[in-house]
Design a protein around this motif. Structure first.
Motif, PDB file in Angstrom:
ATOM      1  N   UNK A 111       0.812  -1.212   0.000  1.00 49.85           N
ATOM      2  CA  UNK A 111       0.000   0.000   0.000  1.00 49.85           C
ATOM      3  C   UNK A 111       0.847   1.265   0.000  1.00 49.85           C
ATOM      4  N   UNK A 112       1.866   1.299   0.840  1.00 50.96           N
ATOM      5  CA  UNK A 112       2.699   2.501   0.944  1.00 50.96           C
ATOM      6  C   UNK A 112       3.942   2.441   0.071  1.00 50.96           C
ATOM      7  N   UNK A 113       4.331   1.244  -0.364  1.00 51.07           N
ATOM      8  CA  UNK A 113       5.565   1.087  -1.129  1.00 51.07           C
ATOM      9  C   UNK A 113       6.803   1.069  -0.261  1.00 51.07           C
ATOM     10  N   UNK A 114       6.611   0.904   1.060  1.00 50.14           N
ATOM     11  CA  UNK A 114       7.741   0.907   1.998  1.00 50.14           C
ATOM     12  C   UNK A 114       8.409  -0.462   2.021  1.00 50.14           C
ATOM     13  N   UNK A 147       7.299  -0.376  -7.741  1.00 49.55           N
ATOM     14  CA  UNK A 147       6.403  -0.425  -6.579  1.00 49.55           C
ATOM     15  C   UNK A 147       7.089   0.041  -5.298  1.00 49.55           C
ATOM     16  N   UNK A 148       8.420   0.016  -5.264  1.00 46.93           N
ATOM     17  CA  UNK A 148       9.158   0.474  -4.083  1.00 46.93           C
ATOM     18  C   UNK A 148       9.187   2.003  -4.095  1.00 46.93           C
ATOM     19  N   UNK A 149       8.550   2.598  -3.090  1.00 47.07           N
ATOM     20  CA  UNK A 149       8.511   4.054  -2.970  1.00 47.07           C
ATOM     21  C   UNK A 149       9.670   4.574  -2.120  1.00 47.07           C
ATOM     22  N   UNK A 150       9.991   3.852  -1.056  1.00 46.30           N
ATOM     23  CA  UNK A 150      11.096   4.257  -0.188  1.00 46.30           C
ATOM     24  C   UNK A 150      11.528   3.074   0.665  1.00 46.30           C
TER      25      UNK A 150
END
Length: 182
Positions: A111-114, A147-150
């Motif tokens: 959901x957040x990409x964390x 998909x990886x945000x951070x």
């Protein structure tokens, strides 16, 4: 506590950390100025231990248990996590291990990409670890896995407590300096 070699190395005064992979042994001292006087002892213990043919890890040590950190993810069911793990295993881990550290996958939140990872060995506490984490690991993973945000670094409980103590001590010193300047 699952390695006779590590126990022998910790007998040397000033040893802070012993990290082992299948290819490397990293020994960290608490004061780098002591390295020249401890290096000979460290190399001697490692050589003697290897020549003794004693096992590096004790028979009750289970490597899979040490890395059972998949938070109930099943790589067969999740292509994104499988790609992340593949990149960590094939592109990131060998480079980090070359410098005496390692990267452990801790989880991914769709959901957040964390992406949560833990730096261990020489990477833990290294001055350039944040540079490695964000400008190396994060950049590569975001490039190959959109998909990886951070990335968030995960610390174990002992590390978190030590960081809290350090923050409190640092704040106290900072407050004292500010009060003295007034």
């Amino acid at each position: 506590n699952k390695s006779g070699l590590a126990r022998e190395l910790f007998i040397i005064d000033g040893i802070k950390n012993v990290f082992m992979t299948t290819e490397y042994i990293t020994v960290t001292v608490d004061d780098t100025t002591k390295w020249p006087e401890t290096q000979g002892q460290i190399v001697g213990i490692i050589n003697d231990y290897l020549l003794s043919n004693k096992p590096i890890l004790e028979s009750n040590f289970d490597i899979n248990e040490q890395f059972s950190n998949d938070n109930n993810y099943d790589d067969e069911d999740d292509e994104v996590i499988a790609i992340i793990r593949e990149l960590i295993d094939t592109r990131i881990r060998p480079n980090v291990q070359y410098d005496g550290g390692d990267v452990i996958f801790k989880g991914f939140d769709h959901e957040s990409g964390k992406l949560s990872i833990q730096l261990v060995g020489a990477c833990k506490g290294c001055e350039s670890s944040q540079e490695t984490l964000h400008n190396g690991i994060e950049r590569m993973l975001k490039f190959y896995v959109p998909e990886v945000a951070y990335i968030e670094e995960v610390f174990d409980e002992d590390e978190q407590r030590l960081n809290q103590i350090n923050d409190i001590a640092f704040q106290a010193v900072e407050d004292k300096i500010n009060n003295e300047q007034k």
